[in-house]
Design a protein around this motif. Sequence first.
Motif, PDB file in Angstrom:
ATOM      1  N   VAL A 133       0.838  -1.198   0.000  1.00  0.00           N
ATOM      2  CA  VAL A 133       0.000   0.000   0.000  1.00  0.00           C
ATOM      3  C   VAL A 133       0.874   1.249   0.000  1.00  0.00           C
ATOM      4  CG1 VAL A 133      -1.816   1.282   1.222  1.00  0.00           C
ATOM      5  CG2 VAL A 133      -1.880  -1.226   1.162  1.00  0.00           C
ATOM      6  N   VAL A 134       1.991   1.193   0.721  1.00  0.00           N
ATOM      7  CA  VAL A 134       2.934   2.315   0.692  1.00  0.00           C
ATOM      8  C   VAL A 134       3.416   2.556  -0.732  1.00  0.00           C
ATOM      9  CG1 VAL A 134       5.211   3.099   1.468  1.00  0.00           C
ATOM     10  CG2 VAL A 134       3.653   2.013   3.096  1.00  0.00           C
ATOM     11  N   THR A 135       3.736   1.485  -1.445  1.00  0.00           N
ATOM     12  CA  THR A 135       4.178   1.633  -2.830  1.00  0.00           C
ATOM     13  C   THR A 135       3.089   2.272  -3.690  1.00  0.00           C
ATOM     14  OG1 THR A 135       5.659  -0.280  -2.631  1.00  0.00           O
ATOM     15  CG2 THR A 135       4.997   0.363  -4.854  1.00  0.00           C
ATOM     16  N   GLN A 136       1.858   1.835  -3.514  1.00  0.00           N
ATOM     17  CA  GLN A 136       0.754   2.422  -4.276  1.00  0.00           C
ATOM     18  C   GLN A 136       0.577   3.897  -3.942  1.00  0.00           C
ATOM     19  OE1 GLN A 136      -2.937  -0.030  -4.386  1.00  0.00           O
ATOM     20  NE2 GLN A 136      -1.700  -1.572  -3.359  1.00  0.00           N
ATOM     21  N   LEU A 137       0.592   4.222  -2.664  1.00  0.00           N
ATOM     22  CA  LEU A 137       0.446   5.620  -2.246  1.00  0.00           C
ATOM     23  C   LEU A 137       1.567   6.480  -2.800  1.00  0.00           C
ATOM     24  CD1 LEU A 137      -0.607   5.426   1.511  1.00  0.00           C
ATOM     25  CD2 LEU A 137      -1.928   6.442  -0.338  1.00  0.00           C
ATOM     26  N   GLY A 138       2.786   5.955  -2.724  1.00  0.00           N
ATOM     27  CA  GLY A 138       3.919   6.728  -3.208  1.00  0.00           C
ATOM     28  C   GLY A 138       3.790   7.061  -4.678  1.00  0.00           C
ATOM     29  N   LYS A 139       3.382   6.094  -5.478  1.00  0.00           N
ATOM     30  CA  LYS A 139       3.241   6.343  -6.907  1.00  0.00           C
ATOM     31  C   LYS A 139       2.123   7.333  -7.190  1.00  0.00           C
ATOM     32  CE  LYS A 139       5.283   1.969  -8.386  1.00  0.00           C
ATOM     33  NZ  LYS A 139       5.097   0.689  -9.122  1.00  0.00           N
ATOM     34  N   LYS A 140       1.053   7.295  -6.411  1.00  0.00           N
ATOM     35  CA  LYS A 140      -0.027   8.260  -6.589  1.00  0.00           C
ATOM     36  C   LYS A 140       0.434   9.676  -6.250  1.00  0.00           C
ATOM     37  CE  LYS A 140      -3.877   5.030  -5.915  1.00  0.00           C
ATOM     38  NZ  LYS A 140      -4.652   5.329  -7.135  1.00  0.00           N
ATOM     39  N   LEU A 141       1.199   9.825  -5.175  1.00  0.00           N
ATOM     40  CA  LEU A 141       1.721  11.141  -4.827  1.00  0.00           C
ATOM     41  C   LEU A 141       2.688  11.640  -5.888  1.00  0.00           C
ATOM     42  CD1 LEU A 141       2.075  13.522  -2.829  1.00  0.00           C
ATOM     43  CD2 LEU A 141       3.932  12.199  -1.764  1.00  0.00           C
ATOM     44  N   LEU A 142       3.606  10.791  -6.304  1.00  0.00           N
ATOM     45  CA  LEU A 142       4.597  11.198  -7.302  1.00  0.00           C
ATOM     46  C   LEU A 142       3.920  11.606  -8.609  1.00  0.00           C
ATOM     47  CD1 LEU A 142       7.197   8.376  -6.592  1.00  0.00           C
ATOM     48  CD2 LEU A 142       7.390  10.765  -5.901  1.00  0.00           C
ATOM     49  N   ASN A 143       2.914  10.848  -9.030  1.00  0.00           N
ATOM     50  CA  ASN A 143       2.206  11.185 -10.260  1.00  0.00           C
ATOM     51  C   ASN A 143       1.439  12.496 -10.125  1.00  0.00           C
ATOM     52  OD1 ASN A 143       3.072   8.949 -11.730  1.00  0.00           O
ATOM     53  ND2 ASN A 143       1.381   7.663 -11.036  1.00  0.00           N
ATOM     54  N   ALA A 144       0.868  12.742  -8.943  1.00  0.00           N
ATOM     55  CA  ALA A 144       0.129  13.991  -8.741  1.00  0.00           C
ATOM     56  C   ALA A 144       1.070  15.192  -8.824  1.00  0.00           C
ATOM     57  CB  ALA A 144      -0.583  13.964  -7.389  1.00  0.00           C
ATOM     58  N   ILE A 145       2.258  15.056  -8.271  1.00  0.00           N
ATOM     59  CA  ILE A 145       3.234  16.146  -8.329  1.00  0.00           C
ATOM     60  C   ILE A 145       3.686  16.372  -9.772  1.00  0.00           C
ATOM     61  CG2 ILE A 145       5.528  16.906  -7.587  1.00  0.00           C
ATOM     62  CD1 ILE A 145       5.024  15.263  -4.988  1.00  0.00           C
ATOM     63  N   ILE A 146       3.931  15.307 -10.490  1.00  0.00           N
ATOM     64  CA  ILE A 146       4.331  15.426 -11.896  1.00  0.00           C
ATOM     65  C   ILE A 146       3.223  16.087 -12.718  1.00  0.00           C
ATOM     66  CG2 ILE A 146       4.818  14.096 -13.987  1.00  0.00           C
ATOM     67  CD1 ILE A 146       6.280  12.055 -12.121  1.00  0.00           C
ATOM     68  N   ASP A 147       1.997  15.579 -12.550  1.00  0.00           N
ATOM     69  CA  ASP A 147       0.874  16.116 -13.315  1.00  0.00           C
ATOM     70  C   ASP A 147       0.561  17.557 -12.931  1.00  0.00           C
ATOM     71  OD1 ASP A 147       0.673  13.662 -14.557  1.00  0.00           O
ATOM     72  OD2 ASP A 147      -1.001  12.961 -13.331  1.00  0.00           O
ATOM     73  N   GLY A 148       0.907  17.929 -11.694  1.00  0.00           N
ATOM     74  CA  GLY A 148       0.654  19.285 -11.219  1.00  0.00           C
ATOM     75  C   GLY A 148       1.739  20.279 -11.584  1.00  0.00           C
ATOM     76  N   GLY A 149       2.726  19.859 -12.365  1.00  0.00           N
ATOM     77  CA  GLY A 149       3.753  20.797 -12.824  1.00  0.00           C
ATOM     78  C   GLY A 149       4.968  20.876 -11.932  1.00  0.00           C
ATOM     79  N   PHE A 150       5.234  19.832 -11.138  1.00  0.00           N
ATOM     80  CA  PHE A 150       6.442  19.758 -10.307  1.00  0.00           C
ATOM     81  C   PHE A 150       6.477  20.858  -9.236  1.00  0.00           C
ATOM     82  CE2 PHE A 150       7.415  17.997 -14.478  1.00  0.00           C
ATOM     83  CZ  PHE A 150       7.854  16.724 -14.144  1.00  0.00           C
ATOM     84  N   VAL A 151       5.302  21.226  -8.730  1.00  0.00           N
ATOM     85  CA  VAL A 151       5.250  22.112  -7.570  1.00  0.00           C
ATOM     86  C   VAL A 151       4.880  21.274  -6.355  1.00  0.00           C
ATOM     87  CG1 VAL A 151       4.696  24.180  -8.894  1.00  0.00           C
ATOM     88  CG2 VAL A 151       2.843  22.769  -7.990  1.00  0.00           C
ATOM     89  N   PHE A 152       5.346  21.694  -5.197  1.00  0.00           N
ATOM     90  CA  PHE A 152       5.189  20.927  -3.965  1.00  0.00           C
ATOM     91  C   PHE A 152       4.303  21.726  -3.013  1.00  0.00           C
ATOM     92  CE2 PHE A 152       9.115  19.712  -6.013  1.00  0.00           C
ATOM     93  CZ  PHE A 152       9.069  18.332  -5.983  1.00  0.00           C
TER      94      PHE A 152
END
Length: 481
Positions: free
Chosen positions: A339-358
């Motif tokens: 589940v950690v792996t799934q969550l991590g990929k969802k967060l990383l993809n959201a940051i990428i899709d959001g234009g690399f802002v944190f």
Amino acid sequence: MMLPVTGVNFSCDHPQLQKLFDEAEKKCLLNLKQFGNDTVLVEGGGYEKIWLETQPMGGEMYAKRNMTAALNNQLLFMRTQREDGRLAGSIQCHPDGSIEPQFNKFQGFCFPLHALNMWYLTGKDPAYLDQLAHCLEQFDAYLWKTRDTDHDGCLEAFCVYDTGEDNALRYGKAPVYCTTDTPPVDADVVPMASMDITSFSYACRATLAEISRLKGDGQEQAWQEKADQVAKQLKDRLWDEKRHAFFDRDNQGKVIDVLCHNTLRCMYWGSVTQDMADAFVQEHLLNPKEFWTLMPLPSVSVSDPAFRNASENNWSGQSEGLTFQRAIIALERYGYEPVVTQLGKKLLNAIIDGGFVFTQQFDPFTGEPSRVGMVSHEVLTKDSDEPFQDAYGPTMLAALEYIAHIWGVHFVGDEVWFSLGSGMTYRYTQRLGENTYTVASDGKEASVFINEEKILTSPCGVRIVTDHAGKVLRQVTIEEA
């Protein structure tokens, strides 16, 4: 104390993930600040203090890159502890260089576990271990002296910022701050019997038991029994056996009927049993109608009447970078590495899709980062020319930590965790002092190296846990088949 030099090198054939990693590394440097003579890592994204809620955890995670700041993020809280045992909820450095510990809220308590791991990372200094033990014992005593006003065995929140849930509806008309050691009068909810504050004590006592084991002073069992008693009181008073979640109680003893994510916080502190954690994860956390939304981990179940999809700093709804940060430990404690792996990929993809802002928050239904200006606090549109929040530390550190826990190296106590994620070619090297620890993979198979000497090769999808010499201790699945 001479601290070991650390650093991370990560390269992969996923251009967007590589850019995310590089941007996070670069922007984390913006959050290194001088507090007097001490270098610390502030929260960032407009938050220029160190908070007990975030920065001991954030500092320890950043130890992979800067051991000095990581250690100072623990020591400043210990050094500014009041004589009565209370820890500052936040510490501010003023323009003249003076340091102000602030005792007007707890804010949170992401401290004991990380402060103890810093003892391992910095060379096992006995004086530091003694200092930490004294700090935790004093704070635990302070909690029970001041925060169980109705003597029901559960510790209480006196204000909204005691648990860091800014603008959370479930706090009613509670004050934001509380500067006294007695609860506010004439409030409609507080003093609130709190799963969070009660878990603070569990974390203190469980960590003291571990410190006693390390010191061999014969007190390990006594401290663990005290921790277990807190966990029992927490379950007896706040756990709903039918709904499989914790619910706080107001100052009249009435259940505050809001299904919030805070049971996951209790998993982070370790104050729930395996059965309780399993029930919460399966029934609620992984439920798409509650917490497993497109962007998971909203602060309140999206099906709850108290949910608000507010894009400003608000813990009544949107998915928080800080929750993703805490979720790593919360879920790994109870065996939910996939589940950690799934969550991590969802967060990383959201940051990428959001234009690399944190940013601090994300829309749980779209995954879009909430673009809130930290100066004006105005909600900004995606097309606005105005500056929006960026370099928010918990989100950056969470992203870097998920990369380490999926495709990299992590240190826990005397163990080295080599995580062999799949799906791309990558190489991750962690330096600790004179030693280097590396994972190299083609996306299907990975090799583990210590000081460039190959220790083993394995199919991807697992974590190999070794000691620092490379002796394999166990293997854990991190990706679902």
